[in-house]
Scaffold this motif. Structure first.
Motif, PDB file in Angstrom:
ATOM      1  N   THR A  46      44.434  -2.131  35.162  1.00 59.68           N
ATOM      2  CA  THR A  46      43.002  -2.197  35.484  1.00 59.68           C
ATOM      3  C   THR A  46      42.556  -0.891  36.137  1.00 59.68           C
ATOM      4  N   LEU A  47      41.258  -0.680  36.108  1.00 60.19           N
ATOM      5  CA  LEU A  47      40.711   0.493  36.791  1.00 60.19           C
ATOM      6  C   LEU A  47      41.056   0.416  38.274  1.00 60.19           C
ATOM      7  N   LEU A  48      41.007  -0.776  38.843  1.00 61.91           N
ATOM      8  CA  LEU A  48      41.331  -0.939  40.262  1.00 61.91           C
ATOM      9  C   LEU A  48      42.760  -0.475  40.554  1.00 61.91           C
ATOM     10  N   ASP A  49      43.718  -0.924  39.771  1.00 63.31           N
ATOM     11  CA  ASP A  49      45.113  -0.527  40.015  1.00 63.31           C
ATOM     12  C   ASP A  49      45.323   0.961  39.729  1.00 63.31           C
ATOM     13  N   ALA A  50      44.620   1.482  38.732  1.00 65.72           N
ATOM     14  CA  ALA A  50      44.739   2.924  38.453  1.00 65.72           C
ATOM     15  C   ALA A  50      44.263   3.718  39.660  1.00 65.72           C
ATOM     16  N   LEU A  51      43.141   3.312  40.220  1.00 69.42           N
ATOM     17  CA  LEU A  51      42.600   4.034  41.380  1.00 69.42           C
ATOM     18  C   LEU A  51      43.556   3.964  42.563  1.00 69.42           C
ATOM     19  N   ARG A  52      43.998   2.768  42.866  1.00 68.12           N
ATOM     20  CA  ARG A  52      44.797   2.569  44.082  1.00 68.12           C
ATOM     21  C   ARG A  52      46.236   3.038  43.913  1.00 68.12           C
ATOM     22  N   ASP A  53      46.859   2.651  42.811  1.00 70.54           N
ATOM     23  CA  ASP A  53      48.306   2.864  42.680  1.00 70.54           C
ATOM     24  C   ASP A  53      48.676   4.150  41.964  1.00 70.54           C
ATOM     25  N   HIS A  54      47.778   4.708  41.178  1.00 68.18           N
ATOM     26  CA  HIS A  54      48.115   5.905  40.404  1.00 68.18           C
ATOM     27  C   HIS A  54      47.376   7.145  40.878  1.00 68.18           C
ATOM     28  N   VAL A  55      46.197   6.966  41.437  1.00 67.03           N
ATOM     29  CA  VAL A  55      45.432   8.137  41.912  1.00 67.03           C
ATOM     30  C   VAL A  55      45.479   8.228  43.441  1.00 67.03           C
ATOM     31  N   GLY A  56      45.817   7.133  44.092  1.00 66.75           N
ATOM     32  CA  GLY A  56      45.932   7.149  45.553  1.00 66.75           C
ATOM     33  C   GLY A  56      44.613   6.989  46.284  1.00 66.75           C
ATOM     34  N   LEU A  57      43.606   6.505  45.572  1.00 69.35           N
ATOM     35  CA  LEU A  57      42.317   6.245  46.213  1.00 69.35           C
ATOM     36  C   LEU A  57      42.283   4.777  46.636  1.00 69.35           C
ATOM     37  N   THR A  58      42.710   4.545  47.861  1.00 68.58           N
ATOM     38  CA  THR A  58      42.873   3.159  48.315  1.00 68.58           C
ATOM     39  C   THR A  58      41.644   2.614  49.033  1.00 68.58           C
ATOM     40  N   GLY A  59      40.565   3.394  49.022  1.00 73.28           N
ATOM     41  CA  GLY A  59      39.329   2.895  49.631  1.00 73.28           C
ATOM     42  C   GLY A  59      38.796   1.685  48.897  1.00 73.28           C
ATOM     43  N   ASP A 120      26.378  -1.758  62.515  1.00 73.87           N
ATOM     44  CA  ASP A 120      27.563  -2.579  62.773  1.00 73.87           C
ATOM     45  C   ASP A 120      27.706  -3.641  61.674  1.00 73.87           C
ATOM     46  N   ALA A 121      27.608  -3.184  60.422  1.00 66.34           N
ATOM     47  CA  ALA A 121      27.514  -4.106  59.286  1.00 66.34           C
ATOM     48  C   ALA A 121      28.892  -4.515  58.748  1.00 66.34           C
ATOM     49  N   PHE A 122      29.845  -4.622  59.609  1.00 65.17           N
ATOM     50  CA  PHE A 122      31.183  -5.076  59.203  1.00 65.17           C
ATOM     51  C   PHE A 122      31.956  -5.531  60.439  1.00 65.17           C
ATOM     52  N   GLN A 123      32.985  -6.321  60.166  1.00 64.85           N
ATOM     53  CA  GLN A 123      33.912  -6.680  61.253  1.00 64.85           C
ATOM     54  C   GLN A 123      35.302  -6.196  60.856  1.00 64.85           C
ATOM     55  N   CYS A 124      35.985  -6.920  59.956  1.00 67.19           N
ATOM     56  CA  CYS A 124      37.321  -6.446  59.552  1.00 67.19           C
ATOM     57  C   CYS A 124      37.211  -5.216  58.642  1.00 67.19           C
ATOM     58  N   GLY A 125      36.122  -5.119  57.907  1.00 64.40           N
ATOM     59  CA  GLY A 125      35.895  -3.951  57.055  1.00 64.40           C
ATOM     60  C   GLY A 125      36.480  -4.041  55.661  1.00 64.40           C
ATOM     61  N   TYR A 126      37.163  -5.136  55.352  1.00 61.46           N
ATOM     62  CA  TYR A 126      37.836  -5.177  54.042  1.00 61.46           C
ATOM     63  C   TYR A 126      36.852  -5.187  52.877  1.00 61.46           C
ATOM     64  N   CYS A 127      35.740  -5.872  53.060  1.00 68.57           N
ATOM     65  CA  CYS A 127      34.754  -5.949  51.976  1.00 68.57           C
ATOM     66  C   CYS A 127      33.847  -4.726  51.932  1.00 68.57           C
ATOM     67  N   THR A 128      33.909  -3.899  52.976  1.00 71.32           N
ATOM     68  CA  THR A 128      32.881  -2.879  53.195  1.00 71.32           C
ATOM     69  C   THR A 128      32.764  -1.827  52.095  1.00 71.32           C
ATOM     70  N   PRO A 129      33.851  -1.265  51.583  1.00 69.52           N
ATOM     71  CA  PRO A 129      33.676  -0.297  50.495  1.00 69.52           C
ATOM     72  C   PRO A 129      32.924  -0.890  49.306  1.00 69.52           C
ATOM     73  N   GLY A 130      33.269  -2.109  48.948  1.00 64.91           N
ATOM     74  CA  GLY A 130      32.570  -2.770  47.837  1.00 64.91           C
ATOM     75  C   GLY A 130      31.115  -3.040  48.172  1.00 64.91           C
ATOM     76  N   GLN A 131      30.868  -3.450  49.421  1.00 68.94           N
ATOM     77  CA  GLN A 131      29.479  -3.701  49.846  1.00 68.94           C
ATOM     78  C   GLN A 131      28.664  -2.416  49.743  1.00 68.94           C
ATOM     79  N   ILE A 132      29.243  -1.312  50.204  1.00 66.58           N
ATOM     80  CA  ILE A 132      28.500  -0.045  50.218  1.00 66.58           C
ATOM     81  C   ILE A 132      28.239   0.437  48.793  1.00 66.58           C
TER      82      ILE A 132
END
Ligand code: FES
Ligand code: FES
Length: 181
Positions: A46-59, A120-132
């Motif tokens: 998936t594009l998600l796994d390519a970004l995170r696991d192959h390109v190192g963009l874990t945001g 202060d539009a986040f708490q744990c921040g996990y959803c935040t990149p997607g929200q932004i």
């Protein structure tokens, strides 16, 4: 050969899916945040796994991996895409933008990133990149004209911390600055 529940109940040996050998990998070029990346990927990546696991963009985050939470939202040709539902190879020849790509080269945050901090539009921040990423697209789509519209067109991005009111405030701040820019 596919293992069925009946096979499993009968105690049949589990058949492991064959791993692709390197000859079966696809050589693709992805343009991400203005840079070309040449990757050798299993066609099912998936594009998600390519970004995170192959390109190192874990945001970009993996929440559900099933198109239900919005944590993996990126922009493809400025339109929002759930990267967990898109094969990487389908994005060759397109411009992919991730949360890392919103920051200017001098380190200045995108108005939407700054607005999330300001409100202060986040708490744990996990959803935040997607929200932004979704919020940026929302403004460009002109789907952020009022609070109700923001809530409606951001409804594909779930926040388990329920930071929704502050997210709406952040989008309202950033949309003004984005229109002025
Ligand atoms: S990880 Fe893609 S929608 Fe949840
Ligand atoms: S800030 Fe925690 S899930 Fe949204």
């Amino acid at each position: 050969m596919t293992m069925t529940l009946l096979d499993r109940a009968r105690g049949e040996p589990v058949v492991q899916a064959e791993r692709p050998d390197s000859d079966a990998l696809l050589n693709i070029k992805l343009r991400i945040n203005g840079r070309d990346h040449r990757l050798a990927l299993d066609g099912r990546t998936t594009l998600l796994d390519a970004l995170r696991d192959h390109v190192g963009l874990t945001g970009t985050k993996k929440g559900c991996d099933h198109g239900q939470c919005g944590a993996c939202t990126v922009l493809v040709d400025n339109r929002r895409v759930l990267s967990c539902l898109s094969f990487a190879a389908m994005n060759e020849g397109h411009d992919v933008t991730t949360i890392e790509g919103l920051v200017k080269s001098d380190g200045t945050l995108h108005p939407m990133q700054q607005a999330f901090i300001d409100h202060d539009a986040f708490q744990c921040g996990y959803c935040t990149p997607g929200q932004i990423m979704s919020a940026v697209a929302c403004v460009h789509e002109r789907h952020a004209e009022n609070d109700a519209q923001i809530r409606e067109f951001m409804s594909g991005n779930l926040c388990r911390c329920a930071a929704y009111p502050n997210i709406v405030d952040a989008v309202n701040q950033a949309k003004v600055q984005m229109k002025e820019a």
